[in-house]
Design a protein around this motif. Structure first.
Motif, PDB file in Angstrom:
ATOM      1  N   VAL B 146       0.822  -1.212   0.000  1.00 58.23           N
ATOM      2  CA  VAL B 146       0.000   0.000   0.000  1.00 58.23           C
ATOM      3  C   VAL B 146       0.861   1.269   0.000  1.00 58.23           C
ATOM      4  CG1 VAL B 146      -0.371   0.320   2.496  1.00 58.23           C
ATOM      5  CG2 VAL B 146      -2.174   0.941   0.880  1.00 58.23           C
ATOM      6  N   VAL B 147       2.093   1.164   0.522  1.00 58.96           N
ATOM      7  CA  VAL B 147       2.960   2.347   0.508  1.00 58.96           C
ATOM      8  C   VAL B 147       3.557   2.596  -0.876  1.00 58.96           C
ATOM      9  CG1 VAL B 147       3.547   2.375   2.966  1.00 58.96           C
ATOM     10  CG2 VAL B 147       4.916   0.999   1.420  1.00 58.96           C
ATOM     11  N   VAL B 148       3.739   1.543  -1.641  1.00 55.49           N
ATOM     12  CA  VAL B 148       4.382   1.672  -2.960  1.00 55.49           C
ATOM     13  C   VAL B 148       3.345   1.978  -4.030  1.00 55.49           C
ATOM     14  CG1 VAL B 148       5.818   0.497  -4.677  1.00 55.49           C
ATOM     15  CG2 VAL B 148       6.047  -0.088  -2.261  1.00 55.49           C
ATOM     16  N   PRO B 150      -0.465   2.692  -3.652  1.00 58.12           N
ATOM     17  CA  PRO B 150      -1.749   2.815  -2.954  1.00 58.12           C
ATOM     18  C   PRO B 150      -2.943   2.745  -3.905  1.00 58.12           C
ATOM     19  CG  PRO B 150      -0.570   4.918  -2.948  1.00 58.12           C
ATOM     20  CD  PRO B 150       0.388   3.880  -3.440  1.00 58.12           C
ATOM     21  N   ARG B 151      -2.803   3.329  -5.082  1.00 61.85           N
ATOM     22  CA  ARG B 151      -3.945   3.319  -6.016  1.00 61.85           C
ATOM     23  C   ARG B 151      -4.243   1.904  -6.504  1.00 61.85           C
ATOM     24  NH1 ARG B 151      -5.605   8.493  -7.816  1.00 61.85           N
ATOM     25  NH2 ARG B 151      -4.406  10.060  -6.678  1.00 61.85           N
ATOM     26  N   ASP B 163      -7.323  11.028 -10.373  1.00 61.57           N
ATOM     27  CA  ASP B 163      -5.996  11.606 -10.176  1.00 61.57           C
ATOM     28  C   ASP B 163      -6.063  12.997  -9.551  1.00 61.57           C
ATOM     29  OD1 ASP B 163      -4.965   9.325 -11.183  1.00 61.57           O
ATOM     30  OD2 ASP B 163      -4.085  10.195 -12.996  1.00 61.57           O
ATOM     31  N   GLU B 166      -5.771  13.738  -3.972  1.00 70.09           N
ATOM     32  CA  GLU B 166      -4.464  13.387  -3.404  1.00 70.09           C
ATOM     33  C   GLU B 166      -4.643  12.179  -2.500  1.00 70.09           C
ATOM     34  OE1 GLU B 166      -2.515  16.456  -1.037  1.00 70.09           O
ATOM     35  OE2 GLU B 166      -1.404  14.927   0.083  1.00 70.09           O
ATOM     36  N   ILE B 167      -3.891  11.127  -2.777  1.00 71.44           N
ATOM     37  CA  ILE B 167      -3.879   9.993  -1.848  1.00 71.44           C
ATOM     38  C   ILE B 167      -2.707  10.176  -0.901  1.00 71.44           C
ATOM     39  CG2 ILE B 167      -3.507   7.517  -1.601  1.00 71.44           C
ATOM     40  CD1 ILE B 167      -5.159   6.983  -3.886  1.00 71.44           C
ATOM     41  N   LYS B 168      -3.022  10.099   0.371  1.00 75.59           N
ATOM     42  CA  LYS B 168      -1.974  10.236   1.380  1.00 75.59           C
ATOM     43  C   LYS B 168      -1.955   8.970   2.227  1.00 75.59           C
ATOM     44  CE  LYS B 168      -0.739  13.345   5.108  1.00 75.59           C
ATOM     45  NZ  LYS B 168      -1.079  14.664   5.645  1.00 75.59           N
ATOM     46  N   VAL B 169      -0.896   8.214   2.096  1.00 76.23           N
ATOM     47  CA  VAL B 169      -0.710   7.024   2.917  1.00 76.23           C
ATOM     48  C   VAL B 169      -0.138   7.487   4.255  1.00 76.23           C
ATOM     49  CG1 VAL B 169       0.492   4.814   3.112  1.00 76.23           C
ATOM     50  CG2 VAL B 169      -0.211   5.655   0.853  1.00 76.23           C
TER      51      VAL B 169
END
Lengths: 95, 216
Positions: B146-148, B150-151, B163, B166-169
């Motif tokens: 999920v860190v590498v 996430p999408r 897009d 913003e996805i923030k892990v």
């Protein structure tokens, strides 16, 4: 409580791979980030793990990274980010 | 099995009341846990009853507790403000006993920012409001990927984000535990707080999906 770094400051996570119980993930070592918030002071887990008292307390920061700064081949948009809690002794100021 | 038990017409062994038994010898970690537990009790650091009480308390928390907090935040703006600024005080005001639990941080998901929580180092999780984490949260697969990507991982959960979002892990690496406050679903304007809470699933409070949509 004294923090060496302030919110909005650019920092770099220290590199290296010391032995022991380290809570700075390997994938963030050496990476450039931004201090997002000051999380308080906590006992040092690297000492606690070996039965010591973990003092002095260590300031903890939530540090935000751009995904494209962590992974050279990141597939998503450049605006995607990742944040992690990093102890002060794992951070250096970046000019 | 005694011979006189065999008074019916088939001949295989069976026992409807077999005890639950662990298979195989204890692992190293089980032996270590047992040794430390027995020492701590013997040295009166805590009692066996203290331990039982804490296990009972931890296991009694469920995502329904987190859902109640989310539903209150959706219906009470002042509570939401406090929940984001000072989660401990906010959830204690609803009667939850935070006890010695690690610091809770609440992350608000919006139409432009989507948080997803992981612990890459172990399985840190906001147990105080969600109870024990699901197996997938603890899996190396989720923690590693999920860190590498996430999408890609959210896509596998059936969650598509444009897009423009913003996805923030958020990797819970230290003393904070992160709970996602998901966005209130469209069409839920007239629902009661209780009905709203029923839309809030465990997974949306980790950030891998959205709350359920209200029935039409």
């Amino acid at each position: 409580m004294t923090y060496a770094f302030q919110v909005g400051q650019t920092v770099r996570v220290k590199g290296g791979d010391p032995p022991g119980h380290i809570r700075t993930p390997a994938y963030l070592r050496g990476k450039l980030g931004l201090v997002e918030s000051l999380q308080g002071e906590f006992r040092n887990p690297e000492e606690l793990a070996y039965g010591k008292d973990g003092r002095p307390l260590r300031p903890l920061y939530l540090v935000r990274f751009r995904q494209t700064d962590i992974w050279s081949g990141y597939q998503g948009p450049a605006t995607d980010t990742l944040s992690a809690d990093i102890y002060e002794h794992w951070l250096d100021a970046e000019e | 099995m005694s011979a006189d038990h065999h008074d019916h017409d088939h001949d295989h062994d069976h026992d409807d009341h077999a005890a639950i038994e662990e298979g195989g010898p204890p692992t190293e970690f089980e032996l270590l846990e047992r040794a430390i537990r027995e020492l701590l009790i013997e040295k009166e650091v805590f009692s066996a009853d203290d331990l039982r009480r804490q296990v009972d308390r931890t296991d009694s928390v469920s995502p329904a507790d987190g859902a109640k907090v989310v539903a209150r935040a959706w219906t009470d703006p002042a509570f939401k403000t406090q929940l984001l600024a000072d989660p401990k005080t906010a959830i204690e005001s609803l009667g939850y006993d935070v006890g010695p639990a690690p610091n809770l941080v609440v992350l608000e998901n919006t139409s432009t920012l989507h948080h997803v929580v992981v612990c890459t180092l172990c399985s840190c999780y906001p147990r105080v409001l969600l109870g024990p984490p699901p197996d997938w949260y603890k899996s190396k697969e989720y923690r590693g990927r999920v860190v590498v990507d996430p999408r890609g991982v959210l896509h596998e959960f059936g969650t598509e984000l444009s897009d423009q979002v913003e996805i923030k892990v958020v990797d819970s690496t230290a003393d904070m535990r992160y709970l996602v406050l998901p966005p209130r679903p469209a069409g839920s304007e007239n629902l009661s707080e209780q009905a709203l809470a029923a839309l809030v699933t465990r997974d949306c409070m980790v950030g891998v999906t959205f709350p359920d949509r209200p029935a039409q």
